[in-house]
Design a protein around this motif. Structure first.
Motif, PDB file in Angstrom:
ATOM      1  N   ALA A 267       0.856  -1.186   0.000  1.00  0.00           N
ATOM      2  CA  ALA A 267       0.000   0.000   0.000  1.00  0.00           C
ATOM      3  C   ALA A 267       0.890   1.233   0.000  1.00  0.00           C
ATOM      4  O   ALA A 267       2.081   1.161   0.304  1.00  0.00           O
ATOM      5  CB  ALA A 267      -0.926   0.001   1.217  1.00  0.00           C
TER       6      ALA A 267
ATOM      7  N   THR B 150       0.280  -0.767  -6.222  1.00  0.00           N
ATOM      8  CA  THR B 150       0.094  -1.364  -4.897  1.00  0.00           C
ATOM      9  C   THR B 150      -1.087  -2.323  -4.910  1.00  0.00           C
ATOM     10  O   THR B 150      -1.961  -2.250  -5.782  1.00  0.00           O
ATOM     11  CB  THR B 150      -0.153  -0.282  -3.825  1.00  0.00           C
ATOM     12  OG1 THR B 150      -1.476   0.241  -3.981  1.00  0.00           O
ATOM     13  CG2 THR B 150       0.859   0.842  -3.922  1.00  0.00           C
TER      14      THR B 150
ATOM     15  N   SER C 230      -3.341  -2.408  -2.560  1.00  0.00           N
ATOM     16  CA  SER C 230      -4.518  -1.687  -2.071  1.00  0.00           C
ATOM     17  C   SER C 230      -5.086  -0.713  -3.085  1.00  0.00           C
ATOM     18  O   SER C 230      -6.302  -0.629  -3.260  1.00  0.00           O
ATOM     19  CB  SER C 230      -4.156  -0.915  -0.786  1.00  0.00           C
ATOM     20  OG  SER C 230      -3.771  -1.792   0.241  1.00  0.00           O
ATOM     21  N   GLU C 231      -4.205   0.023  -3.764  1.00  0.00           N
ATOM     22  CA  GLU C 231      -4.684   1.084  -4.655  1.00  0.00           C
ATOM     23  C   GLU C 231      -4.624   0.722  -6.123  1.00  0.00           C
ATOM     24  O   GLU C 231      -5.217   1.419  -6.966  1.00  0.00           O
ATOM     25  CB  GLU C 231      -3.863   2.368  -4.435  1.00  0.00           C
ATOM     26  CG  GLU C 231      -4.089   3.044  -3.081  1.00  0.00           C
ATOM     27  CD  GLU C 231      -3.162   2.522  -2.006  1.00  0.00           C
ATOM     28  OE1 GLU C 231      -3.334   2.890  -0.839  1.00  0.00           O
ATOM     29  OE2 GLU C 231      -2.237   1.731  -2.349  1.00  0.00           O
TER      30      GLU C 231
ATOM     31  N   VAL D   5      -1.051   3.500  -9.272  1.00  0.00           N
ATOM     32  CA  VAL D   5      -1.168   4.747  -8.515  1.00  0.00           C
ATOM     33  C   VAL D   5      -1.104   5.958  -9.439  1.00  0.00           C
ATOM     34  O   VAL D   5      -0.218   6.062 -10.300  1.00  0.00           O
ATOM     35  CB  VAL D   5      -0.066   4.832  -7.446  1.00  0.00           C
ATOM     36  CG1 VAL D   5      -0.086   6.183  -6.753  1.00  0.00           C
ATOM     37  CG2 VAL D   5      -0.236   3.708  -6.434  1.00  0.00           C
TER      38      VAL D   5
ATOM     39  N   HIS E 211      -4.764   9.072  -6.319  1.00  0.00           N
ATOM     40  CA  HIS E 211      -4.420   8.256  -5.158  1.00  0.00           C
ATOM     41  C   HIS E 211      -3.482   9.008  -4.213  1.00  0.00           C
ATOM     42  O   HIS E 211      -3.611   8.911  -2.986  1.00  0.00           O
ATOM     43  CB  HIS E 211      -3.736   6.952  -5.603  1.00  0.00           C
ATOM     44  CG  HIS E 211      -4.620   6.060  -6.402  1.00  0.00           C
ATOM     45  ND1 HIS E 211      -4.563   6.010  -7.778  1.00  0.00           N
ATOM     46  CD2 HIS E 211      -5.590   5.187  -6.027  1.00  0.00           C
ATOM     47  CE1 HIS E 211      -5.447   5.133  -8.214  1.00  0.00           C
ATOM     48  NE2 HIS E 211      -6.086   4.622  -7.179  1.00  0.00           N
TER      49      HIS E 211
ATOM     50  N   ALA F 203      -5.142   9.150  -0.742  1.00  0.00           N
ATOM     51  CA  ALA F 203      -4.475   8.237   0.181  1.00  0.00           C
ATOM     52  C   ALA F 203      -3.460   8.974   1.043  1.00  0.00           C
ATOM     53  O   ALA F 203      -3.281   8.657   2.226  1.00  0.00           O
ATOM     54  CB  ALA F 203      -3.788   7.121  -0.597  1.00  0.00           C
TER      55      ALA F 203
END
Length: 430
Positions: free
Chosen positions: A77, A104, A106-107, A110, A114, A118
């Protein structure tokens, strides 16, 4: 084929060492799923995400990215790169400049979106972690348990709770060190200076809190922040929490002390930890207030040095720093004055050191920076040491010089000077 590098990090306060391998495992699976070719991996173990400074794994990652060693950074992440909004944004911009993307678990891939969203959430999470940590420490302090590191005069009291787990923050009086604390406070109340006390303790080979030599500053501490032997209220049976807080410099990763909010200071009676009587404590306070024009502690303003080479001069006899002595611009060994350990009691005129420095500078090949510094030295010589050195001169000297070692010779008033320059690659340019 997209070349990828994995980056993993865990924080000592939140995760276990196995977290690194866990992150590598899930990142490898992601790379296989997307057909990335793994060419490198980087890690930082037990290091905070509050700043990218002092993280060797992250620094190596960015250097390899600059060298175009891979095309993509893969991590679990964005908060593995950093929880600092400014740091993660800077890393994203630098990697994009190098032609390297971020992907990542999670994302996903990117983008700027983000980074904005984030990054903000991670920054808020970091603040929330700090708030909860502080709340927990306040609870520990209110219960009469110590929240910091080693305190001179005490030892850790290792006791277990009903579940067999170690109760953190318990202290017990160390009789040997407690006797030294009482000796210091009695001597100070009787009029002996911290320098003289430190010198006596060092002469008797009594170890200081850091396990080495006593300094006057170890005894003096800071009255406003309640540290140092003279000002630690724990010695009178009061545990104080919150007078000092710490903030981290994002650029260096180093923590800096700041005064805490007076409204949040917690004082908890701990009579079982009392080492000195109230009468002795009051006597110490009376002596300190009488001797100090600023009883609440010194100023923390950054002051421009009065001498061009302040902080760079070292004693040739013991290696300790030279400090200003007396009303004239003369310098003496700090370790002799503060610790009583050096045999060199000779003071050296500042103008004599400057002259030797200027002579050493003349031997170096000319460049614009050195020529500018030579002009400043000539102006300082013409003023006979009057006024503070210009900021530009101070900057150039510190970029150019490692140290100036001053060694007293047998003939009175004579000294040997060894000007040690920094590596050629570190020399300043204008």
């Amino acid at each position: 084929m997209m070349r990828a590098a994995i980056y993993a990090r865990y924080s000592s306060d939140l995760q276990s060492p196995s977290s690194i391998e866990d992150q590598f495992l899930v990142c490898r699976r992601l790379a296989e799923k997307h057909g990335f070719t793994l060419v490198a991996s980087f890690e930082d173990a037990a290091l905070s995400g509050a700043s990218v400074a002092n993280r060797p794994g992250f620094a190596a990652l960015m250097k390899a990215a600059e060298d175009r060693a891979f095309d993509l950074v893969v991590c679990e992440a964005l908060d593995r790169l950093s929880r600092s909004q400014a740091d993660v944004s800077a890393a994203f911009e630098d990697l994009r400049f190098y032609g390297v993307g971020i992907h990542t678990i999670s994302e996903g891939a990117v983008s700027e979106l983000h980074i904005g969203l984030a990054g903000t959430m991670n920054a808020l999470l970091l603040r929330e972690i700090g708030r909860k940590t502080k709340r927990g420490l306040q609870g520990v302090a209110s219960a009469g348990r110590h929240t910091g590191g080693r305190v001179y005069g005490y030892s850790r009291d290792r006791r277990l709770d009903d579940r067999g787990e170690l109760i953190r923050g318990l202290l017990a009086i160390n009789p040997t060190e407690a006797a030294i604390v009482r000796r210091i406070l009695k001597a100070y109340a009787a009029g002996q200076s911290p320098r003289s006390i430190a010198s006596d303790l060092n002469a008797e080979a009594i170890l200081a809190p850091g396990g080495r030599y006593w300094n006057a500053s170890t005894i003096n501490g800071n009255a406003r922040r309640g540290n140092g032997i003279l000002h630690n209220e724990l010695y009178r049976g009061v545990l104080v929490f919150g007078r000092q807080t710490w903030v981290k410099d994002r650029r260096t990763g180093r923590r800096h002390a700041r005064d805490g909010d007076p409204s949040e200071v917690i004082r908890t009676p701990v009579s079982h930890l009392r080492i000195v009587s109230d009468r002795l404590w009051r006597s110490v306070r009376k002596t300190h207030n009488a001797l100090s024009r600023h009883a609440e502690g010194g100023s923390h303003r950054t002051v421009r040095p009065k001498h061009l080479l302040s902080g760079l001069m070292r004693c040739g006899a013991c290696g300790g720093p030279l400090i200003r002595s007396g009303s004239g611009v003369r310098f003496i060994c700090s370790w002799r004055r503060e610790r009583g350990l050096c045999a060199n009691g000779r003071s050296v005129p500042g103008l004599l050191v400057e002259a030797a420095y200027a002579e050493g500078l003349e031997r170096l090949p000319a460049n614009k920076a050195r020529e500018t510094l030579r002009v400043h030295l000539a102006n300082l010589k013409a003023s006979n040491g009057g006024g503070r050195p210009p900021l530009e001169a101070l900057r150039l000297v510190r970029e150019l010089t490692a140290s100036v070692v001053v060694t007293p010779l047998e003939e009175r008033g004579r000294f040997a000077f060894d000007v040690r320059w920094l590596d050629e690659t570190a020399l300043p340019t204008l």
